[in-house]
Design a protein around this motif. Structure first.
Motif, PDB file in Angstrom:
ATOM      1  N   SER A 217       2.063  34.711 -17.809  1.00  0.00           N
ATOM      2  CA  SER A 217       3.176  33.760 -17.765  1.00  0.00           C
ATOM      3  C   SER A 217       2.675  32.329 -17.856  1.00  0.00           C
ATOM      4  O   SER A 217       3.258  31.489 -18.557  1.00  0.00           O
ATOM      5  N   ALA A 218       1.579  32.051 -17.146  1.00  0.00           N
ATOM      6  CA  ALA A 218       0.995  30.712 -17.199  1.00  0.00           C
ATOM      7  C   ALA A 218       0.454  30.410 -18.594  1.00  0.00           C
ATOM      8  O   ALA A 218       0.576  29.286 -19.092  1.00  0.00           O
ATOM      9  N   LEU A 219      -0.123  31.412 -19.233  1.00  0.00           N
ATOM     10  CA  LEU A 219      -0.649  31.202 -20.573  1.00  0.00           C
ATOM     11  C   LEU A 219       0.480  30.903 -21.556  1.00  0.00           C
ATOM     12  O   LEU A 219       0.365  29.997 -22.391  1.00  0.00           O
ATOM     13  N   LEU A 220       1.574  31.640 -21.450  1.00  0.00           N
ATOM     14  CA  LEU A 220       2.702  31.380 -22.340  1.00  0.00           C
ATOM     15  C   LEU A 220       3.207  29.954 -22.161  1.00  0.00           C
ATOM     16  O   LEU A 220       3.463  29.241 -23.138  1.00  0.00           O
ATOM     17  N   GLY A 221       3.313  29.521 -20.905  1.00  0.00           N
ATOM     18  CA  GLY A 221       3.742  28.153 -20.646  1.00  0.00           C
ATOM     19  C   GLY A 221       2.796  27.130 -21.245  1.00  0.00           C
ATOM     20  O   GLY A 221       3.233  26.128 -21.823  1.00  0.00           O
TER      21      GLY A 221
END
Length: 384
Positions: A217-221
């Motif tokens: 999720s952090a990577l997508l952000g």
């Protein structure tokens, strides 16, 4: 003797056929009922081997034909006197060649004529990371290795290690850690929001270790923000259910196949076969080499007119070009949502034969010593 085995393990009959009767099952969906009457269990990384799977069975030996062991409850096996073997390092060279091909493409994409001008930070210097560091060093790269457990254990002896922050400052950051959730150096979500924010547009992040080492999720952000790094993922959180939004944002996406060279897979089978033979007191007469077929590509020839980096790129990508796997992955993930997870597993099950650099003989006519050294460092066989 009954052997239950993941259907994706290569050369099951060749290595294990004369030891027992083999029952092939899906590793992803293997259940306690599947192994109830087994004496030997052979798996890959997609099967959770624990009390829930094995309690009440007659299994006395478990072998995983993989480098990693985080899918196996080794403590429970030991407490129940079940022998265990893995295949450490079996596909290390396959993963190394995957990373080298990715770096080759990245250098070309960025207009870097000499790829060794890129610095490489290796996070996790075990079998894979250590072999990668060795090859990159021979190729003239500036390599920084981060491995806190090894640094602590070796206490400054031998290899020099750097901090994670130093490794993350390199042009290329490649992850080769196991997945650990506890202890002094857990790797679960090692790359979360803060660390991902430190990476910049010119950098490349590669993950061929475990999907959960990066917070998806952090990577997508981060990839939705300006100045995001280029990202290559071979492993994913929640496999085989891939986040469609993340897939759309990464530069290259492959279905957990970095270690899927034929040599790597067959060597994994051989190592477990040897361990099982020792456990049963049997002679281990079979070797992986006797089962490897002739490669589809056996020889490449370059003349004195060839440029060194162009020639290396041609040879590397003739053996393996990750863009082909990326294309197959994106096509599979374009299916309806409920069909994507089975499609991901089919990509792995039906993976085309991929041979390592050592299967190709390179003929060099009137070329420089530097060019010869490059091909040797990559692992090709040379004919001068």
């Amino acid at each position: 003797m009954r052997i239950v085995a993941d259907e994706n393990i290569p050369l099951l009959d060749s290595f294990f056929g004369d030891i027992g009767d083999i029952c092939r099952v899906s590793g992803r969906t293997m259940t306690a009922a599947d192994v109830q009457n087994a004496d030997i269990l052979l798996v890959r990384s997609v099967t959770r081997v624990n009390q829930a799977l094995l309690e009440g069975s007659r299994v006395r030996f478990v072998g995983t034909c993989t480098i990693g062991t985080d899918h196996v409850d080794r403590q429970w096996l030991s407490s129940n006197r079940i022998a265990f073997s893995a295949a450490p390092g079996c596909n290390a060279n396959s993963v190394v060649e995957y990373v080298l091909s990715v770096i080759s493409l990245h250098a070309e994409r960025r207009g870097v004529a000499n790829w060794s001008k890129l610095s490489v930070g290796i996070v996790g210097a075990g079998n894979v990371g250590g072999e990668l560091a060795h090859k990159l060093d021979r190729l003239g790269f500036d390599v920084l290795c981060c491995d806190p457990p090894r640094a602590e254990q070796e206490n400054g002896d031998g290899q020099e290690f750097v901090s994670l922050e130093d490794a993350m400052a390199c042009d290329v950051v490649t992850l080769h850690t196991p997945l650990t959730r506890e202890g002094d150096y857990p790797t679960l979500h090692l790359f979360g929001r803060e660390r991902l924010a430190a990476l910049r547009e010119h950098q490349l992040l590669i993950n061929t270790s475990r999907g959960e080492v990066i917070d998806g999720s952090a990577l997508l952000g981060r990839l939705e923000e300006p100045n995001a790094p280029a990202v290559v993922l071979d492993v994913w959180e929640h496999e085989p259910r891939i986040h469609a939004g993340l897939l759309d944002r990464v530069w290259l996406a492959t279905p957990h196949i970095a270690g899927y060279s034929l040599e790597g897979k067959v060597q994994g089978s051989e190592m477990v076969y040897q361990a099982l033979s020792r456990y049963m007191g049997l002679p281990a007469r079979k070797q992986a080499g006797q089962f490897l077929p002739e490669p589809a590509l056996a020889k490449l020839s370059f003349t004195s007119a060839a440029e060194e980096m162009d020639s290396a790129n041609i040879a590397i990508r003739s053996c393996y070009d990750p863009r082909r796997d990326d294309a197959r992955m994106r096509l599979a993930m374009s299916l309806p949502t409920d069909e994507q997870a089975p499609a991901f597993d089919r990509l792995r099950r039906d993976y085309p034969v991929r041979r390592e650099f050592s299967s190709v003989k390179i003929q060099l006519k009137g070329t420089s010593k530097s060019m010869q050294d490059t091909f040797r460092a990559l692992g090709f066989k040379l004919k001068l």
